[in-house]
Design a protein around this motif. Sequence first.
Motif, PDB file in Angstrom:
ATOM      1  N   GLY A 180     -15.181  57.448   4.250  1.00  0.00           N
ATOM      2  CA  GLY A 180     -14.480  56.403   4.984  1.00  0.00           C
ATOM      3  C   GLY A 180     -14.686  55.019   4.417  1.00  0.00           C
ATOM      4  O   GLY A 180     -15.665  54.743   3.717  1.00  0.00           O
ATOM      5  N   ARG A 183     -14.695  49.922   8.929  1.00  0.00           N
ATOM      6  CA  ARG A 183     -14.452  50.395  10.291  1.00  0.00           C
ATOM      7  C   ARG A 183     -13.175  49.794  10.878  1.00  0.00           C
ATOM      8  O   ARG A 183     -12.447  50.446  11.625  1.00  0.00           O
ATOM      9  CB  ARG A 183     -15.648  50.030  11.184  1.00  0.00           C
ATOM     10  CG  ARG A 183     -15.605  50.660  12.571  1.00  0.00           C
ATOM     11  CD  ARG A 183     -16.742  50.134  13.437  1.00  0.00           C
ATOM     12  NE  ARG A 183     -18.033  50.330  12.812  1.00  0.00           N
ATOM     13  CZ  ARG A 183     -18.746  51.452  12.879  1.00  0.00           C
ATOM     14  NH1 ARG A 183     -18.256  52.483  13.556  1.00  0.00           N
ATOM     15  NH2 ARG A 183     -19.919  51.549  12.289  1.00  0.00           N
ATOM     16  N   SER A 184     -12.880  48.535  10.533  1.00  0.00           N
ATOM     17  CA  SER A 184     -11.734  47.837  11.130  1.00  0.00           C
ATOM     18  C   SER A 184     -10.427  48.087  10.396  1.00  0.00           C
ATOM     19  O   SER A 184      -9.405  47.496  10.734  1.00  0.00           O
ATOM     20  CB  SER A 184     -12.009  46.327  11.163  1.00  0.00           C
ATOM     21  OG  SER A 184     -12.285  45.845   9.857  1.00  0.00           O
ATOM     22  N   TRP A 186      -7.020  49.771   9.357  1.00  0.00           N
ATOM     23  CA  TRP A 186      -5.974  50.661   9.877  1.00  0.00           C
ATOM     24  C   TRP A 186      -5.820  51.874   8.968  1.00  0.00           C
ATOM     25  O   TRP A 186      -5.652  53.010   9.434  1.00  0.00           O
ATOM     26  CB  TRP A 186      -4.646  49.893   9.969  1.00  0.00           C
ATOM     27  CG  TRP A 186      -3.474  50.739  10.325  1.00  0.00           C
ATOM     28  CD1 TRP A 186      -3.081  51.127  11.568  1.00  0.00           C
ATOM     29  CD2 TRP A 186      -2.523  51.324   9.412  1.00  0.00           C
ATOM     30  NE1 TRP A 186      -1.949  51.917  11.495  1.00  0.00           N
ATOM     31  CE2 TRP A 186      -1.581  52.052  10.190  1.00  0.00           C
ATOM     32  CE3 TRP A 186      -2.375  51.302   8.025  1.00  0.00           C
ATOM     33  CZ2 TRP A 186      -0.519  52.742   9.607  1.00  0.00           C
ATOM     34  CZ3 TRP A 186      -1.319  51.992   7.447  1.00  0.00           C
ATOM     35  CH2 TRP A 186      -0.402  52.700   8.231  1.00  0.00           C
ATOM     36  N   ASN A 188      -8.070  53.308   7.184  1.00  0.00           N
ATOM     37  CA  ASN A 188      -9.189  54.209   7.415  1.00  0.00           C
ATOM     38  C   ASN A 188      -8.929  55.095   8.627  1.00  0.00           C
ATOM     39  O   ASN A 188      -9.163  56.313   8.596  1.00  0.00           O
ATOM     40  CB  ASN A 188     -10.466  53.396   7.617  1.00  0.00           C
ATOM     41  CG  ASN A 188     -11.718  54.253   7.617  1.00  0.00           C
ATOM     42  OD1 ASN A 188     -12.031  54.933   6.648  1.00  0.00           O
ATOM     43  ND2 ASN A 188     -12.437  54.238   8.738  1.00  0.00           N
ATOM     44  N   ARG A 189      -8.421  54.509   9.700  1.00  0.00           N
ATOM     45  CA  ARG A 189      -8.144  55.285  10.920  1.00  0.00           C
ATOM     46  C   ARG A 189      -7.029  56.301  10.684  1.00  0.00           C
ATOM     47  O   ARG A 189      -7.114  57.452  11.139  1.00  0.00           O
ATOM     48  CB  ARG A 189      -7.768  54.338  12.061  1.00  0.00           C
ATOM     49  CG  ARG A 189      -8.904  53.461  12.532  1.00  0.00           C
ATOM     50  CD  ARG A 189      -8.559  52.803  13.857  1.00  0.00           C
ATOM     51  NE  ARG A 189      -7.428  51.901  13.745  1.00  0.00           N
ATOM     52  CZ  ARG A 189      -7.534  50.612  13.434  1.00  0.00           C
ATOM     53  NH1 ARG A 189      -8.729  50.097  13.174  1.00  0.00           N
ATOM     54  NH2 ARG A 189      -6.462  49.844  13.377  1.00  0.00           N
ATOM     55  N   GLU A 190      -5.966  55.873   9.979  1.00  0.00           N
ATOM     56  CA  GLU A 190      -4.860  56.781   9.706  1.00  0.00           C
ATOM     57  C   GLU A 190      -5.309  57.954   8.838  1.00  0.00           C
ATOM     58  O   GLU A 190      -4.921  59.103   9.073  1.00  0.00           O
ATOM     59  CB  GLU A 190      -3.726  56.027   9.006  1.00  0.00           C
ATOM     60  CG  GLU A 190      -2.964  55.093   9.914  1.00  0.00           C
ATOM     61  CD  GLU A 190      -2.215  55.851  11.002  1.00  0.00           C
ATOM     62  OE1 GLU A 190      -1.290  56.619  10.664  1.00  0.00           O
ATOM     63  OE2 GLU A 190      -2.563  55.684  12.185  1.00  0.00           O
ATOM     64  N   ARG A 192      -8.338  59.205   8.545  1.00  0.00           N
ATOM     65  CA  ARG A 192      -9.244  60.093   9.287  1.00  0.00           C
ATOM     66  C   ARG A 192      -8.462  61.009  10.223  1.00  0.00           C
ATOM     67  O   ARG A 192      -8.733  62.215  10.298  1.00  0.00           O
ATOM     68  CB  ARG A 192     -10.254  59.256  10.078  1.00  0.00           C
ATOM     69  CG  ARG A 192     -11.233  60.093  10.886  1.00  0.00           C
ATOM     70  CD  ARG A 192     -12.364  59.245  11.411  1.00  0.00           C
ATOM     71  NE  ARG A 192     -13.314  60.048  12.181  1.00  0.00           N
ATOM     72  CZ  ARG A 192     -14.520  59.644  12.545  1.00  0.00           C
ATOM     73  NH1 ARG A 192     -14.934  58.445  12.202  1.00  0.00           N
ATOM     74  NH2 ARG A 192     -15.304  60.437  13.244  1.00  0.00           N
ATOM     75  N   ARG A 193      -7.484  60.437  10.932  1.00  0.00           N
ATOM     76  CA  ARG A 193      -6.687  61.234  11.856  1.00  0.00           C
ATOM     77  C   ARG A 193      -5.915  62.322  11.113  1.00  0.00           C
ATOM     78  O   ARG A 193      -5.921  63.493  11.509  1.00  0.00           O
ATOM     79  CB  ARG A 193      -5.711  60.315  12.602  1.00  0.00           C
ATOM     80  CG  ARG A 193      -4.750  61.027  13.535  1.00  0.00           C
ATOM     81  CD  ARG A 193      -3.736  60.061  14.113  1.00  0.00           C
ATOM     82  NE  ARG A 193      -2.992  59.356  13.078  1.00  0.00           N
ATOM     83  CZ  ARG A 193      -1.994  59.896  12.390  1.00  0.00           C
ATOM     84  NH1 ARG A 193      -1.623  61.157  12.622  1.00  0.00           N
ATOM     85  NH2 ARG A 193      -1.358  59.189  11.478  1.00  0.00           N
TER      86      ARG A 193
END
Length: 372
Positions: A180, A183-184, A186, A188-190, A192-193
């Motif tokens: 990863g 943390r902040s 976008w 990274n979140r996409e 991971r999902r």
Amino acid sequence: MPVTIRDVARASGVHISTVSRTFSAPHLVNPETRVRVLACAEDLGYRPNRAARALITGRTYNIGLIIADIANPFFPPLIKAAESQARHRDYHVFVADSNEDPTAEEELVHALAKQVDGVLLCSPRMSNSLIEQLSRDVPLVVVNRQVTGLPCVLMDVGHGARSAVEHLIGLGHRRIALLGGPRSSWTNREMRRAAATAVRSGGGELTVLGPNAPTETGGSAVAEQVRRSGVTAVLAYNDLMAIGLIEGLDAVGVRVPQEVSVVGVDDIALSRLTRPKLTTVATPTGAAGRTAVDMLLQQDIESPRGARGPTAGTAVGVRRTTAQVMLQTDLVIRDSTGPGPHARPVRPLAAPHGTYRTIRAYRSFLGWGCGY
């Protein structure tokens, strides 16, 4: 004797006001007339006085471009494309580096707001609520981040992550790690999902390592952790981390791709120069830069600066857009991925060396496309 606006008007057979609008508000001029005026201006060597235009229109003809880290090779192609597109529209670009610091981002937006007609925020680390608040002071277009209610240019990293994981599962890998980024982020979140969904669908197991600094050092720092985890494949947040991981794995005696396969994201120039050459998800940074400039110039940057602020949405002539454009990504298969422990005994036909192009249409906005 310098060429004046009157000379251009006389040569092109139009009124002086039409010549003025051609340079200050070209969208208000008939396309054929605009082409004729510009051609005459070019032939005569006429150059509009930017300071005078600013006094008349209330605009600076400057755009701010704030990026997360100018040292990251991901950003220069985006910067060059944005500058080229802005220059084509007779705008200049001011580039600022936030160094991955959300506080610095906010300060830069405030500093640029009175010097530019709009700001492009690339991979911002600020919260969505703060970005929305700042958009009331200056027109914003957000790149590589989804903010509801604001114009955004997105790269489909979710689809890219799924393609990468499916490629690894197809090679026989079942224990896959996601390295990863911030943390902040976008992105990274996409990632991971999408990676978690793809791994579950393939009957595998996902280990998330992070957050980490999105740098070569950030990748090399987790090499020992990757080795101990027992995974046989890694999808990294970006190419810099993937390259650092490969270096770190080599230092602890782990071979790539014989023991661990590695995939990056971005397809920076270095990904083609490493040994082994890096399998990666190519992101359309140039297209994103061009699209972001066009999107910014199609909102209320086209209107007088005095029409901005909390009531700008209702001001006469002000045009805001909340369009969100998604640009496709490509999986580029090179040498850093190889067969895993669950590979089929009979080797399947090899994928062509080069690009596995995702098939995905992206949205258009305001009646125009953004191909690349």
